[in-house]
Design a protein around this motif. Sequence first.
Motif, short mmCIF file in Angstrom:
data_model
loop_
_atom_site.label_atom_id
_atom_site.label_comp_id
_atom_site.label_asym_id
_atom_site.label_seq_id
_atom_site.Cartn_x
_atom_site.Cartn_y
_atom_site.Cartn_z
N ARG A 265 60.78 -14.74 6.58
CA ARG A 265 59.31 -14.79 6.69
C ARG A 265 58.84 -15.63 7.87
N ALA A 266 59.67 -16.56 8.31
CA ALA A 266 59.26 -17.48 9.38
C ALA A 266 59.06 -16.74 10.70
N LYS A 267 58.03 -17.12 11.44
CA LYS A 267 57.75 -16.49 12.73
C LYS A 267 58.77 -16.97 13.76
N LYS A 268 59.29 -16.01 14.56
CA LYS A 268 60.34 -16.33 15.53
C LYS A 268 60.10 -15.64 16.86
N THR A 269 58.89 -15.13 17.10
CA THR A 269 58.66 -14.25 18.24
C THR A 269 58.41 -15.01 19.53
N TYR B 8 62.34 -21.19 24.82
CA TYR B 8 62.26 -22.56 24.33
C TYR B 8 61.88 -23.52 25.46
N LEU B 9 62.54 -23.40 26.61
CA LEU B 9 62.27 -24.30 27.73
C LEU B 9 60.85 -24.13 28.27
N PHE B 10 60.40 -22.89 28.41
CA PHE B 10 59.03 -22.65 28.89
C PHE B 10 58.00 -23.21 27.92
N ALA B 11 58.28 -23.10 26.61
CA ALA B 11 57.33 -23.61 25.61
C ALA B 11 57.30 -25.14 25.62
N LYS B 12 58.45 -25.76 25.80
CA LYS B 12 58.53 -27.22 25.74
C LYS B 12 58.13 -27.88 27.06
N TYR B 13 58.45 -27.20 28.18
CA TYR B 13 58.16 -27.74 29.51
C TYR B 13 57.40 -26.67 30.31
N PRO B 14 56.09 -26.54 30.12
CA PRO B 14 55.34 -25.42 30.71
C PRO B 14 55.45 -25.33 32.23
N GLU B 15 55.71 -26.43 32.91
CA GLU B 15 55.77 -26.41 34.37
C GLU B 15 57.18 -26.19 34.92
N ILE B 16 58.14 -25.93 34.05
CA ILE B 16 59.53 -25.83 34.49
C ILE B 16 59.74 -24.63 35.41
N ASP B 17 60.60 -24.79 36.40
CA ASP B 17 60.99 -23.70 37.30
C ASP B 17 62.46 -23.40 37.04
N LEU B 18 62.74 -22.27 36.42
CA LEU B 18 64.12 -21.95 36.06
C LEU B 18 64.90 -21.33 37.21
N GLY B 19 64.21 -20.76 38.18
CA GLY B 19 64.89 -20.22 39.35
C GLY B 19 65.92 -19.15 39.00
N HIS B 20 67.01 -19.14 39.76
CA HIS B 20 68.10 -18.19 39.53
C HIS B 20 69.38 -18.97 39.26
N TYR B 21 70.21 -18.43 38.38
CA TYR B 21 71.47 -19.11 38.09
C TYR B 21 72.56 -18.11 37.72
N ARG B 22 73.77 -18.58 37.93
CA ARG B 22 74.97 -17.78 37.62
C ARG B 22 75.66 -18.39 36.41
N LEU C 47 59.56 -23.45 18.68
CA LEU C 47 59.41 -24.91 18.62
C LEU C 47 59.03 -25.37 17.21
N LYS C 48 58.10 -24.66 16.59
CA LYS C 48 57.66 -25.03 15.24
C LYS C 48 58.80 -24.87 14.24
N LEU C 49 59.58 -23.81 14.39
CA LEU C 49 60.68 -23.56 13.45
C LEU C 49 61.78 -24.61 13.61
N LEU C 50 62.03 -25.03 14.84
CA LEU C 50 63.03 -26.07 15.07
C LEU C 50 62.63 -27.39 14.42
N ASP C 51 61.36 -27.68 14.38
CA ASP C 51 60.87 -28.95 13.85
C ASP C 51 60.90 -29.01 12.32
N LYS C 52 61.04 -27.86 11.68
CA LYS C 52 61.00 -27.83 10.22
C LYS C 52 62.37 -28.13 9.62
N ASN C 53 62.35 -28.69 8.41
CA ASN C 53 63.57 -28.76 7.62
C ASN C 53 63.85 -27.38 7.05
#
Length: 361
Positions: A195-199, A90-104, A205-211
């Motif tokens: 039936r909705a695509k979730k891959t 979700y984050l990569f799709a919404k913010y293409p330049e995001i750097d997630l790095g490493h986290y605990r 992002l599209k599925l979240l925007d739908k009712n």
Amino acid sequence: MKACQVTVPGKLFWAGEYAVTQSQQKAIVAAVDAFLCLEIEASDQNEVISDLAEERLTWSRTNAGKIVSTSQGADNFSLIWEGIRLAEQYLFAKYPEIDLGHYRITIKSQLHDPNGQKYGLGSSAAVLVACLRGILQAFSDIQEPLSEEDRLKIFKLAAIAEARLKMKGSFGDLAAASHGGLLLYQNFDRSWFRRAKKTTGQDVLKLLDKNWPGLLIQSLVFPDDWAFYAFWVGQEASTEKILTQQKALLDQTFLAQSQNLVEALSHDLEAEDFSSFAKHLSANQDLIEDQVQSQGSYYASPALNKVINLARQAGLAAKVSGAGQGDCAIAIAPNRASGQAFLQEAQAAALTHLDLDLYYF
């Protein structure tokens, strides 16, 4: 990223079980004040520390975005891996330049006993919702206090994650974990959802925007004078396993009767009509018991029946919570005086009372 901590409540179903696994069926579910706490912070490697894991679980991302862990026991934490994978997609799709790095990620849970046995308070839903909330909050996509829009986003993401894992539940536990409070929950159109695509991230992002057709998550008011109690019978039950064992589809008569009873119970709460509430709660228990017995199984174990019978004899409303066969029973008193008198009887009968209350964000 920023370090943060999230706290997610457990849940107890009150009514509508089994039926609510079907499209546009309703249930009443409560968030309770036993919690799963998750902390997330930057680290030099990706790892998960859980009080249910014997050792730290390290993990890595593949080029395809999958989460891989070769740590001992990692296979027991599929919900965590799917939660991380989906949040990052979700984050990569919404913010293409995001750097997630490493986290605990560090997880501590009150939803099991000291020996690791689950109470039946929705620990699976809680850990999934906590992972999603924690990661999105750490990367500033959401912030506390959560808006209604963000709560719905977390619910939808968690439902997508469970669907990708082919889980069979109603997602009502996800509603309690993401929204809190006492809820009237209506399942959405599951055929549409299948039936909705979730891959991919863009699919998400599209599925979240739908009712989502049929979805309802509505707050209910618990009368001030009433009192709520929960009891654990010391026997763990797996909702996924029980639902898988169902040999036939739920018939329309059962679904219609369950829907009518859940709606009646929500009206009883609004009207503060305890006598009617107790009658309808008992009727829902009988309805589910008949349905489960028709499949050659059982709903209330002897230990659960002991709690329910004692509560009803004391003038309380009582019922099995969830899929049955173990875990918890609930009891609701018309006032705190009668509730306390019942608690003394329950303690004398060696019943295990979980000191819980409804939880609101």
